[in-house]
Design an enzyme around this catalytic site. Structure first.
Site, PDB file in Angstrom:
ATOM      1  N   GLU A  53      58.724  30.803 -28.210  1.00  7.34           N
ATOM      2  CA  GLU A  53      59.486  30.967 -29.445  1.00  7.34           C
ATOM      3  C   GLU A  53      58.982  32.104 -30.317  1.00  7.34           C
ATOM      4  OE1 GLU A  53      61.601  30.513 -33.079  1.00  7.34           O
ATOM      5  OE2 GLU A  53      59.434  30.635 -32.835  1.00  7.34           O
ATOM      6  N   ASP A  54      57.664  32.323 -30.340  1.00  4.72           N
ATOM      7  CA  ASP A  54      57.139  33.408 -31.155  1.00  4.72           C
ATOM      8  C   ASP A  54      56.001  34.103 -30.424  1.00  4.72           C
ATOM      9  OD1 ASP A  54      57.143  35.074 -33.310  1.00  4.72           O
ATOM     10  OD2 ASP A  54      56.107  33.727 -34.674  1.00  4.72           O
ATOM     11  N   HIS A 114      55.600  26.440 -33.271  1.00  7.23           N
ATOM     12  CA  HIS A 114      56.804  27.197 -33.625  1.00  7.23           C
ATOM     13  C   HIS A 114      56.367  28.635 -33.929  1.00  7.23           C
ATOM     14  CE1 HIS A 114      61.014  26.550 -35.633  1.00  7.23           C
ATOM     15  NE2 HIS A 114      60.961  27.662 -34.949  1.00  7.23           N
ATOM     16  N   ILE A 116      54.109  31.831 -35.271  1.00  3.89           N
ATOM     17  CA  ILE A 116      52.676  32.104 -35.285  1.00  3.89           C
ATOM     18  C   ILE A 116      52.415  33.419 -36.008  1.00  3.89           C
ATOM     19  CG2 ILE A 116      52.257  30.812 -33.159  1.00  3.89           C
ATOM     20  CD1 ILE A 116      52.096  33.460 -31.660  1.00  3.89           C
ATOM     21  N   ASN A 167      59.861  27.452 -40.245  1.00  4.92           N
ATOM     22  CA  ASN A 167      60.197  28.170 -39.025  1.00  4.92           C
ATOM     23  C   ASN A 167      59.124  29.175 -38.648  1.00  4.92           C
ATOM     24  OD1 ASN A 167      61.422  30.527 -37.485  1.00  4.92           O
ATOM     25  ND2 ASN A 167      63.143  29.110 -37.410  1.00  4.92           N
ATOM     26  N   ASP A 168      58.837  30.106 -39.547  1.00  6.77           N
ATOM     27  CA  ASP A 168      57.914  31.189 -39.221  1.00  6.77           C
ATOM     28  C   ASP A 168      56.933  31.408 -40.359  1.00  6.77           C
ATOM     29  OD1 ASP A 168      56.804  33.127 -37.633  1.00  6.77           O
ATOM     30  OD2 ASP A 168      58.361  34.627 -37.985  1.00  6.77           O
ATOM     31  N   ASN A 223      64.556  32.625 -41.359  1.00  6.77           N
ATOM     32  CA  ASN A 223      64.009  32.445 -40.019  1.00  6.77           C
ATOM     33  C   ASN A 223      62.763  33.304 -39.833  1.00  6.77           C
ATOM     34  OD1 ASN A 223      64.008  32.687 -36.909  1.00  6.77           O
ATOM     35  ND2 ASN A 223      65.586  31.155 -37.272  1.00  6.77           N
TER      36      ASN A 223
END
Length: 311
Positions: A53-54, A114, A116, A167-168, A223
């Site tokens: 995801e990241d 999620h 990072i 989220n981030d 996001n």
């Protein structure tokens, strides 16, 4: 008569919901066809089959990858496996992903990573901040990276009432970071209607041990977030609105919007952006991040595979 009125109201309500759903699909380009753009030197990373995801990359070329996110409404190909952090050395000719061991008493069974962000301290110690969703809640985990051992040492868990649906994250100092909230409601059904109704109730918050506050709001779904090299500007992706907000950072950590970048005419003969990779879902599904290092690009997904390309 009462039943008739109720049926009429129900019909009107369902019609409105249907129209809003169609409008939402149009906003997110759910039905558009994608013309493939695929560089020759691309291959999937075998070790990453459950999402990436990241991704965040050190100046040395070591890439940290969060994998195994379990998110409401999203598929998951390893539902019984906890999430992991992988490491790739992009200086290698054929880089492979290696799962990092975590020590320090961290509950790995509840790890659901999620977004990072890497932080390098003045003494060159590398810290990895990870948005975690244990039991579908939101926390931020702090780890120290041990490069020789290729492992992470758990240091601390950060919790706060404003850290919801995170989220981030982007870290600017020791325990100082911005974080995005991508949904206002934590209930899956309410979150769905939140997107359909285009409610702009999500935000960016600033966290430090001394102060926690909302510093920018009015997003449809805040996001991805990152910061300019000089740390003067913060960039926030509003995924549902299809734009990127450029925010000026002030001394008190507040953010002021300068402008919005909206990607337009991507499929026209004169696009305003250059597309280095595009796929119709046959190779990658649910792409969430792309990180570049010296002409090499890693493309990650929420729940699917990971692609490595040399541009």
């Amino acid at each position: 008569m009462g039943k008739l009125v109720a049926l009429v109201l129900l019909g009107v309500g369902l019609s409105l919901v249907g129209e809003m759903f169609l409008a939402f699909r149009e906003r997110v380009n759910a039905s558009r066809e994608v013309e493939p753009v695929e560089p020759e030197n691309c291959h999937l990373i075998e070790e990453l089959e459950s999402g990436s995801e990241d991704i965040d990359i050190l100046p040395s070329g070591l890439a940290f990858i969060s994998s195994g996110l379990k998110y409401p409404g999203m598929p998951n190909f390893a539902p019984d496996e906890p999430g992991k952090i992988f490491l790739m050395d992009l200086n290698e000719q054929n880089p492979r992903a290696q799962a990092l061991e975590i020590s320090g008493g961290f509950d790995k069974e509840l790890f659901n990573p999620h977004g990072i962000s890497i932080f390098i301290d003045k003494d060159n110690t590398v810290y990895l901040y990870v948005v975690n969703h244990p039991h579908m809640k939101s926390t931020v985990e702090i780890f120290k990276f041990e490069e020789q051992q290729r492992s992470l040492v758990y240091l601390k868990t950060i919790k706060h009432e404003l850290l919801k649906s995170v989220n981030d994250i982007v870290v600017l100092g020791p325990e100082q970071f911005y974080a995005t909230r991508d949904h206002y409601f934590t209930n899956s059904l309410l979150s769905f209607f939140e997107m359909i109704l285009d409610l702009r109730w999500t935000y960016v918050l600033f966290y430090s041990p001394r102060e926690v506050k909302v510093v920018a709001k009015g997003f449809c779904s805040a996001n991805g977030i990152t910061v300019s090299a000089d740390q003067k500007y913060v960039y926030v992706a509003d995924v549902a609105a299809k734009n990127i907000h450029i925010m000026e950072k002030h001394d008190n950590w507040d953010l002021t919007q300068l402008k919005v970048l909206r990607i337009q005419n991507v499929l026209s003969e004169k696009p305003r952006v250059s597309t280095v990779y595009a796929n119709n879902g046959s190779v990658l599904q649910g792409t969430s991040v792309a990180s570049v290092y010296h002409g090499k690009i890693l493309i990650g997904t929420v729940f699917h595979k990971t692609l490595y390309c040399e541009l």
